[in-house]
Design a protein around this motif. Structure first.
Motif, PDB file in Angstrom:
ATOM      1  N   UNK A 145      -3.854   7.260  -2.720  1.00 59.62           N
ATOM      2  CA  UNK A 145      -3.622   6.053  -1.926  1.00 59.62           C
ATOM      3  C   UNK A 145      -3.001   6.407  -0.580  1.00 59.62           C
ATOM      4  N   UNK A 146      -2.099   7.386  -0.593  1.00 59.42           N
ATOM      5  CA  UNK A 146      -1.555   7.874   0.681  1.00 59.42           C
ATOM      6  C   UNK A 146      -2.703   8.399   1.537  1.00 59.42           C
ATOM      7  N   UNK A 170      -4.948  -0.997  -0.563  1.00 63.34           N
ATOM      8  CA  UNK A 170      -4.945  -2.115  -1.514  1.00 63.34           C
ATOM      9  C   UNK A 170      -6.362  -2.393  -2.003  1.00 63.34           C
ATOM     10  N   UNK A 171      -7.315  -2.339  -1.052  1.00 63.13           N
ATOM     11  CA  UNK A 171      -8.706  -2.622  -1.419  1.00 63.13           C
ATOM     12  C   UNK A 171      -9.219  -1.571  -2.403  1.00 63.13           C
ATOM     13  N   UNK A 172      -8.998  -0.291  -2.075  1.00 62.01           N
ATOM     14  CA  UNK A 172      -9.463   0.772  -2.970  1.00 62.01           C
ATOM     15  C   UNK A 172      -8.768   0.623  -4.320  1.00 62.01           C
ATOM     16  N   UNK A 173      -7.492   0.278  -4.256  1.00 59.48           N
ATOM     17  CA  UNK A 173      -6.738   0.109  -5.501  1.00 59.48           C
ATOM     18  C   UNK A 173      -7.303  -1.018  -6.345  1.00 59.48           C
ATOM     19  N   UNK A 174      -7.830  -2.053  -5.680  1.00 58.43           N
ATOM     20  CA  UNK A 174      -8.321  -3.201  -6.443  1.00 58.43           C
ATOM     21  C   UNK A 174      -9.527  -2.809  -7.301  1.00 58.43           C
ATOM     22  N   UNK A 175     -10.229  -1.723  -6.896  1.00 61.00           N
ATOM     23  CA  UNK A 175     -11.336  -1.257  -7.731  1.00 61.00           C
ATOM     24  C   UNK A 175     -10.812  -0.745  -9.072  1.00 61.00           C
ATOM     25  N   UNK A 193       0.563   0.183  -3.846  1.00 57.17           N
ATOM     26  CA  UNK A 193      -0.534   0.816  -3.112  1.00 57.17           C
ATOM     27  C   UNK A 193      -0.441   0.525  -1.624  1.00 57.17           C
ATOM     28  N   UNK A 194       0.016  -0.687  -1.295  1.00 63.16           N
ATOM     29  CA  UNK A 194       0.156  -1.023   0.123  1.00 63.16           C
ATOM     30  C   UNK A 194       1.152  -0.081   0.785  1.00 63.16           C
ATOM     31  N   UNK A 195       2.298   0.097   0.122  1.00 63.55           N
ATOM     32  CA  UNK A 195       3.309   0.994   0.690  1.00 63.55           C
ATOM     33  C   UNK A 195       2.750   2.410   0.836  1.00 63.55           C
ATOM     34  N   UNK A 196       2.012   2.857  -0.178  1.00 67.63           N
ATOM     35  CA  UNK A 196       1.450   4.214  -0.127  1.00 67.63           C
ATOM     36  C   UNK A 196       0.483   4.344   1.045  1.00 67.63           C
ATOM     37  N   UNK A 197      -0.415   3.359   1.201  1.00 66.06           N
ATOM     38  CA  UNK A 197      -1.399   3.418   2.284  1.00 66.06           C
ATOM     39  C   UNK A 197      -0.752   3.360   3.654  1.00 66.06           C
ATOM     40  N   UNK A 198       0.224   2.482   3.792  1.00 69.92           N
ATOM     41  CA  UNK A 198       0.936   2.332   5.059  1.00 69.92           C
ATOM     42  C   UNK A 198       1.601   3.646   5.443  1.00 69.92           C
TER      43      UNK A 198
END
Lengths: 387, 394, 303
Positions: free
Chosen positions: A128-129, A159-164, A289-294
């Motif tokens: 996710x990062x 978040x989107x990738x995580x939603x999968x 996941x948002x925090x990781x992506x950010x």
């Protein structure tokens, strides 16, 4: 300055001031010292002080003071942060390490929400990062978007990738959930390696951050002092860490935190109480996941380069180990744990090829000596608030 | 134990030099300390190369310090980049922002080097890459700080393709690892092979840590190529050569710099590696002036790990940096400037000349073949003499 | 198309090794509810032990069959001791800690083993040649090439799976193991020596790793310090997909994973880069479809 305590006995604030000052001094010392012998002495000294503080009730006094005076705590942390920044102002490497520690810490706050609060398992944090980092790189290449949106985009794409993965994550638990995320982490890495559009194994270059005309790649000149350009990144990551910390704190203290506890500890009971288990799990998973992506986007922009080798299963493990070493579910624990996990291999450079071996042995020792982590999670205190 | 022997060697060397140095004893003590950094992979699968390079760089520093006539006392700061770009950025930021370090000898892995050249440029730290071979390191930018003694992988592939064509081979299969190295190797192999009018029947790319190659090899057996070209490093190369034999695939094996070194022959065995051809940017150093000295000194220093193929490059890169410091003093800007003028400098891997991008343009790409468990220069081998034959010759 | 037989044979060999590794994971989990991630590195340790045994017996001038026996004996002994030691000194003290701690701990133990082999085995970072002790060559059926040694090793692997199954289901020790797995307290009151059953269980699981490691060395003629990590990931995956705690599940999972990998390369060779992407995507879909594995785990939900 401080709100009067509801109890009749006011709590002394000096342990809190001492503790924050000590933490700041310890951080600056650990980052600055490069000589192994002095570093060893400093580490021993810090450990001794921590143990003594725990032994003689210093930790409890600090916690009491902190919970009674939240604004004092925040103010003190701010002062300490400015002091540390000033001491390290021209130490590029030290600042880079501090920013890296803060990025790892923030990602791990996200993991704490997922693993500590909601009881999910996530062995794909690095993926996710990486998603965030690659999003920043691709958006940056296309150009035109302001960096604030690029960073935000990193979080949203994660978040989107995580939603999968939501369906498998919801349907599995424990080691089975560990497998789904592990498999995702591995396949993400293989995919990056194979995919030429994303730079393939050679990786991509990314320009630094430029937030609203504030160019992060320039050194700062304030009051006649020159600050390394990495100060920009430390400030940004520090603010993001603080925000994540506050978010996690609010979550933990609110009813959502209690619900998440119930979901984690006993799903049957949770559904008996009419809790929508899925909703709360999705919320926690998404937030993490948002925090990781950010933070991935920030990390990519800071190091100026990303490649698949930065986001392997091993890196996910490092993040999980920060959460575990810190004490699962205690958001404060990730700070010292991230410091140890990120800084230790760097400080161990002098033993060269024996580095990884010694690092693994040290982690094993910590796991045996402190099975609940450096800062153990407290059982939620039942407070009878009289209103 | 290793460190003890190393120390013993150092002590011995100092002791033997002491009578010589006696006159200048005071001067030797007054020498200023100058720090240079070595960066390479010391942990992980590529660590033999990193450690071999580290030992060679260390040896260069030791030999230099044992010489009483030098102006400075050198110290090598060794850092592990784990062959990861982000760790590379970290450690290079560390050495670059340490003003006491005046020059660096960095990187085995290309992706790591590509990630760090900007930092060397930003902090004006002169460096000489010792082993990474992707063209982009020197040619993607024009940074005065960046130099490289190792050749770029284009030359190996050009010479390799011409050589195979001259033997009459027509049908190739390309088998590479999925790293930046393998992909780049495949790119130039494909380009030169097609230019020569030869056929590539198939291209396979596998992760370097994949153990079982049977699915790929089954496919390759069906394609029945005359030559299997391998673009990757020793561990995977040895695995491929071993498993090829188990499948009864009798194709000629062609490699390049990634499998050069004794480790490949040891891992796959002298019988299987017999007749393997490879193309590497250095003649055997024992044949070069000063090469014997390097081999002997390396042995005498008691290192338990071999220098590997790129050890000599680390040795000369370190020497080049130290010679420059001797000449212009421990000043980053002056070192950068002087390194830019390096021309026809003799070394154990052939003369070094940097072009305007800091790239060494005179690598002596040499053809090798394995004969009785040893790498032999093609021209000196029994294969070239016609006593032995490569496999599948048309 | 004539290659189908060949691919099947390749898949069988890989599947046997994966299945053996997965079986170890499932034994540890079934009895102690732990995932022992160092399992793959115990396998590596066993393989290196086997290699040293071959070197030693070879230099003593013993015959090839004796070297063969020595390799297996040394590998199994070494991995059994390592497995029992890890359980006694590192896993048992932590058995009441959260499962994640255990996972991290065993991963770190694996790292220590791996790094120790790399650093302290002579020339340990480079791949090591494993001597060929089985008759080389083979025969063609149609266009498929059957390696004699592969056939022998597949039979040996399947036989060893049978032996382990027999130990667990037909011996007194197996009974004690299963009793501990069901309920530690009841098992204790029934007079089962808990302190002895646990290390023995770990030894048994680790012996399968040593066995698999030697098969691996003989089949690929090459071993290296890092081979255990990927095998651990695959073995863990196979055990989970099959259903933790279920031996047949582990074996099914092992063959399934090998089948997936082989299938992708065989069907679309140009996408061989993406082989593991496809394999893991399918694994995620499978686990979503059957959240507790293909063959569900016996007993109540653990974790």
């Amino acid at each position: 300055m401080t709100a009067p305590s509801p109890q009749n006995k006011p709590v002394a604030v000096w342990p809190l001031i001492t503790a924050v000052a000590f933490a700041a001094a310890a951080l600056a010392t650990l980052v600055l010292i490069d000589n192994q012998k002095i570093l060893g002495l400093a580490l021993a000294g810090i450990a001794a002080i921590c143990l003594a503080a725990a032994r003689f009730g210093g930790v409890a006094a600090t916690e009491a003071a902190a919970s009674e005076n939240p604004w004092l705590l925040r103010g003190l942390i701010l002062i300490a942060a400015v002091a540390v920044l000033f001491v390290l102002r021209d130490d590029n490497f030290g600042l880079l390490m501090v920013a890296t520690v803060l990025i790892y810490a923030t990602v791990c706050i996200g993991l704490t929400i997922q693993m500590g609060y909601a009881g999910l398992t996530n062995f794909a944090a690095a993926a996710f990062v990486g998603t965030g980092g690659y999003t920043a790189a691709m958006l940056g290449q296309k150009g035109g978007l302001p960096d604030a949106l690029v960073l935000l985009g990193g979080g949203l794409v994660a978040v989107f990738i995580g939603s999968l993965l939501i369906l498998p994550v919801l349907r599995t638990r424990g080691h089975y959930a560990a497998l789904t995320t592990l498999a995702f982490g591995v396949l993400f890495n293989v995919f990056l390696d194979a995919n030429e559009l994303l730079g393939g194994p050679q990786g991509l270059k990314i320009p630094g951050i430029n937030l609203f005309g504030w160019n992060f790649s320039n050194d700062l000149h304030i009051l006649g002092f020159t600050f390394s350009f990495y100060v920009n990144y430390v400030i940004l990551t520090g603010v993001l860490t603080a925000l994540a910390m506050i978010l996690a704190g609010l979550l933990d203290k609110s009813w959502i935190g209690v619900w998440l506890d119930v979901v984690r500890l006993d799903e049957t009971a949770a559904s008996v109480f009419g809790l929508r288990i899925g909703t709360w799990k999705i919320l926690a998973f998404t937030l993490g996941n948002f925090l990781a992506g950010l933070m991935g986007a920030v990390y990519a922009k800071m190091t100026g380069f990303i490649a698949p080798a930065n986001f392997t299963f091993g890196d996910s493990l490092v993040m999980v180990s920060i959460v575990i070493l810190g004490g699962i579910g205690n958001r404060w624990g990730v700070l010292p744990a991230a410091l140890i996990v990120v800084l230790l291999p760097e400080k161990l450079q002098f033993i060269q090829e024996y580095r990884l071996l010694l690092y693994a042995i040290l982690v094993i020792i910590i796991l045996i000596a402190r099975p609940d982590g450096l800062v153990a999670r407290r059982v939620r205190a039942l407070r009878m608030e009289t209103r | 134990m290793v460190t003890i022997t190393k120390r013993a060697f150092a002590a011995l060397a100092t002791a033997s030099l002491l009578p010589l140095a006696f006159g200048g004893f005071d001067a030797a003590f007054a020498k200023d300390k100058v720090k240079i950094a070595f960066v390479g992979p010391l942990t992980g699968a590529l660590s033999p190369h990193g450690i071999g390079g580290r030992n060679s760089a260390e040896l260069a520093v030791k030999l230099m310090n044992a010489d009483p006539n030098t102006k400075y006392d050198y110290e090598l700061v060794v850092l592990d980049d784990e062959c990861k770009p982000n760790i590379g950025v970290q450690v290079v930021t560390k050495i670059a922002s340490d003003r006491s370090i005046v020059a660096a000898v960095p990187h085995y892995c290309s992706a790591t080097a590509i990630a760090t050249v900007d930092i060397f440029n930003r902090f004006k730290l002169p460096m000489v890459v010792w082993a990474a071979v992707l063209p982009e390191i020197t040619y993607a930018n024009k940074f005065p700080e960046v130099h490289r003694v190792s050749g770029i992988l284009i030359g190996q592939n050009r010479i390799g393709a011409e050589f195979m064509k001259a033997r009459g081979y027509k049908k190739f299969v390309s088998f590479v690892d999925s790293t930046d190295y393998g992909k780049s190797m495949n790119k130039y192999f494909t380009q030169f092979t097609l230019e020569n009018g030869n056929d590539i029947l198939g291209t396979f790319s596998v992760p370097p840590d994949q153990q079982d190659l049977s699915a790929e090899l089954t496919k390759i057996k069906e394609l029945n190529p005359e030559v299997i070209y391998f673009g990757g490093l020793t561990p995977l190369g040895a695995r491929l050569r071993t498993q090829m034999a188990k499948f009864g695939i009798n194709a000629q094996f062609e490699g390049n710099s990634g499998i050069m070194g004794d480790a490949f022959i040891n891992a796959a065995g002298p019988e299987l590696t017999e007749g393997t051809v490879t193309f590497f940017d250095s003649p055997p150093i024992t044949k070069m002036p000063g090469g014997k000295m390097f081999t002997n000194a390396y042995k005498a220093a008691g290192y338990s790990e071999p220098p590997e193929a790129y050890g000599p490059f680390a040795f000369i890169a370190t020497n080049l940096v130290m010679e420059t410091i001797e000449k212009v003093g421990p000043d980053r800007a002056k070192i950068t400037e002087d390194l830019g003028n390096v021309k026809d400098r003799p070394s154990v891997v052939g003369p070094i000349t940097f072009d305007d991008h800091g790239q060494n343009i005179t690598p002596l790409t040499t053809k090798y073949v394995v004969q009785d468990g040893k790498w032999v220069v093609w021209e000196d081998s029994e294969y070239a003499a016609g006593k032995r034959k490569l496999k599948n010759l048309p | 198309m004539g290659m189908i037989g060949q691919h099947l044979l390749n898949g069988m060999m890989q599947g046997t090794i994966y299945g053996l590794v997965a079986m170890g994971f499932t034994i540890f989990f079934g009895v102690m509810n732990v995932i022992k991630f160092s399992h793959g590195d115990v396998l590596t340790l066993g393989a290196f032990g086997g290699l040293v045994a071959v070197w030693a017996t070879h230099s003593l001038g013993l015959s090839v069959p004796m070297q063969f026996v020595a390799a297996f004996a040394a590998a199994m002994l070494l991995s059994a001791v390592a497995g029992a030691g890890i359980s006694h000194f590192l896993i048992m003290p932590l058995r009441n800690a959260p499962p994640l701690n255990m996972l991290l701990m065993t991963m770190m133990v694996g790292t220590v083993l791996r790094e120790a082999i790399r650093l302290f085995f002579p020339n340990g970072t480079n791949p090591q040649r494993f001597p060929e002790l089985l008759p080389s060559g083979g025969f063609n059926i149609g266009s498929s090439f059957f390696r004699t040694d592969a056939l022998i090793l597949i039979v040996a692997g399947i036989a060893s799976i049978g032996v382990v199954y027999w130990i667990i289901n037909r011996t007194k020790f197996g009974l004690a193991m299963r009793a501990v797995a069901e309920d530690v307290e009841t098992a204790r009151t029934m007079g089962i020596n808990f302190a002895r059953v646990i290390p023995l269980t770990f030894a048994l699981g680790s012996i399968t790793a040593g066995f698999a490691g030697t098969i691996y060395g003989l089949y690929y003629s090459e071993i290296n310090y890092g081979m255990g990590l990927l095998l651990a990931v695959i073995g863990f995956t196979a055990a989970i997909v099959g259903g933790l705690g279920n031996i047949w599940g582990a074996i099914v999972g092992g063959y399934l994973f090998a089948g997936l990998q082989t299938f992708v390369v065989a069907a679309i060779p140009s996408m061989s880069d993406y082989k593991n992407v496809f394999a893991f995507v399918l694994i995620i879909m499978l686990i979503t479809w059957r959240p507790t594995g293909l063959l569900a785990e016996r007993g109540s939900e653990r974790v």
